[in-house]
Design a protein around this motif. Structure first.
Motif, short mmCIF file in Angstrom:
data_model
loop_
_atom_site.label_atom_id
_atom_site.label_comp_id
_atom_site.label_asym_id
_atom_site.label_seq_id
_atom_site.Cartn_x
_atom_site.Cartn_y
_atom_site.Cartn_z
N LEU A 96 -7.17 4.68 -4.74
CA LEU A 96 -6.90 3.71 -3.68
C LEU A 96 -8.11 2.81 -3.42
CD1 LEU A 96 -4.85 5.89 -1.20
CD2 LEU A 96 -4.00 4.08 -2.67
N GLU A 97 -9.32 3.37 -3.53
CA GLU A 97 -10.52 2.55 -3.33
C GLU A 97 -10.68 1.52 -4.43
OE1 GLU A 97 -13.82 5.21 -3.06
OE2 GLU A 97 -13.15 6.05 -1.14
N ASN A 140 0.85 -1.18 0.00
CA ASN A 140 0.00 0.00 0.00
C ASN A 140 0.89 1.24 0.00
OD1 ASN A 140 -2.44 -1.40 0.12
ND2 ASN A 140 -2.22 -1.68 2.32
N THR A 172 -0.88 8.35 0.26
CA THR A 172 -1.53 9.35 -0.57
C THR A 172 -0.51 10.34 -1.13
OG1 THR A 172 -3.47 9.16 0.84
CG2 THR A 172 -3.37 11.07 -0.59
N ARG A 177 -8.66 -1.88 -4.11
CA ARG A 177 -9.05 -2.88 -3.12
C ARG A 177 -10.00 -3.87 -3.68
NH1 ARG A 177 -9.50 1.44 1.68
NH2 ARG A 177 -7.29 1.75 1.83
N LYS A 209 -7.30 19.90 -3.14
CA LYS A 209 -8.40 19.03 -2.75
C LYS A 209 -8.73 18.03 -3.86
CE LYS A 209 -13.06 19.19 -0.89
NZ LYS A 209 -14.21 20.02 -0.54
N VAL A 223 -6.81 10.67 -5.62
CA VAL A 223 -6.02 9.59 -5.03
C VAL A 223 -6.90 8.68 -4.18
CG1 VAL A 223 -4.15 9.07 -3.42
CG2 VAL A 223 -3.85 10.83 -5.16
N LYS A 224 -7.87 9.25 -3.46
CA LYS A 224 -8.79 8.41 -2.68
C LYS A 224 -9.54 7.45 -3.61
CE LYS A 224 -9.83 11.45 1.19
NZ LYS A 224 -10.86 12.30 1.81
N ILE A 225 -9.99 7.96 -4.75
CA ILE A 225 -10.71 7.11 -5.72
C ILE A 225 -9.78 6.02 -6.24
CG2 ILE A 225 -11.80 7.08 -7.99
CD1 ILE A 225 -12.80 9.94 -7.37
N HIS A 262 -6.29 15.09 -3.82
CA HIS A 262 -6.58 14.18 -2.71
C HIS A 262 -7.81 13.33 -3.03
CE1 HIS A 262 -3.64 15.05 0.39
NE2 HIS A 262 -3.68 16.31 -0.01
N THR A 263 -8.83 13.94 -3.64
CA THR A 263 -10.03 13.20 -4.03
C THR A 263 -9.69 12.14 -5.06
OG1 THR A 263 -11.35 15.16 -3.62
CG2 THR A 263 -12.37 13.42 -4.94
#
Length: 118
Positions: free
Chosen positions: A114-115, A38, A41, A118, A104, A110-112, A107-108
């Motif tokens: 990373l999700e 993993n 971010t 999984r 922002k 990168v969150k997408i 960051h949004t």
């Protein structure tokens, strides 16, 4: 018990034994899998920003090793940038509005990314 022979392969994650079954002729190994690593971010944001500034994937990978002590191969960096481009292309209007606040937005994004891993 089938006759097994093995050799040792050196990897960045450590030594891995490669086994060969003389009976069936198959090769196999039990070793660490790089797929489960993993990345943070900030690492992915750095890679995406560098890619946006026309650095090659290999240059980005080398920088991440030196600056962040993260062993991300150029293939991993390529995967991140490809996924980011796909997400942006599918929601182009949304991302154009979001770019008013680029920090922002990254960051949004990168969150997408990373999700989806999984």
């Amino acid at each position: 018990m089938p006759a097994l022979t093995y050799s040792i392969r050196r990897t960045l994650s450590g030594d891995v034994k490669n086994y060969h079954c003389k009976k069936c002729g198959k090769y196999f190994s039990f070793g660490p899998r790089a797929r489960n690593i993993n990345y943070g971010t900030e690492t992915i944001i750095t890679a995406l920003l560098m890619e946006h500034n026309f650095y090659t994937n290999r240059q980005i990978s080398e920088f991440l090793v030196k600056a962040h002590q993260v062993n991300a191969t150029h293939k991993v960096v390529n995967k991140w940038s490809r996924k980011a481009r796909n997400i942006i292309n599918k929601n182009h209007d949304h991302w154009q509005r979001a770019l008013k606040n680029p920090d922002k937005t990254l960051h949004t994004l990168v969150k997408i990314l990373l999700e989806r891993d999984r």
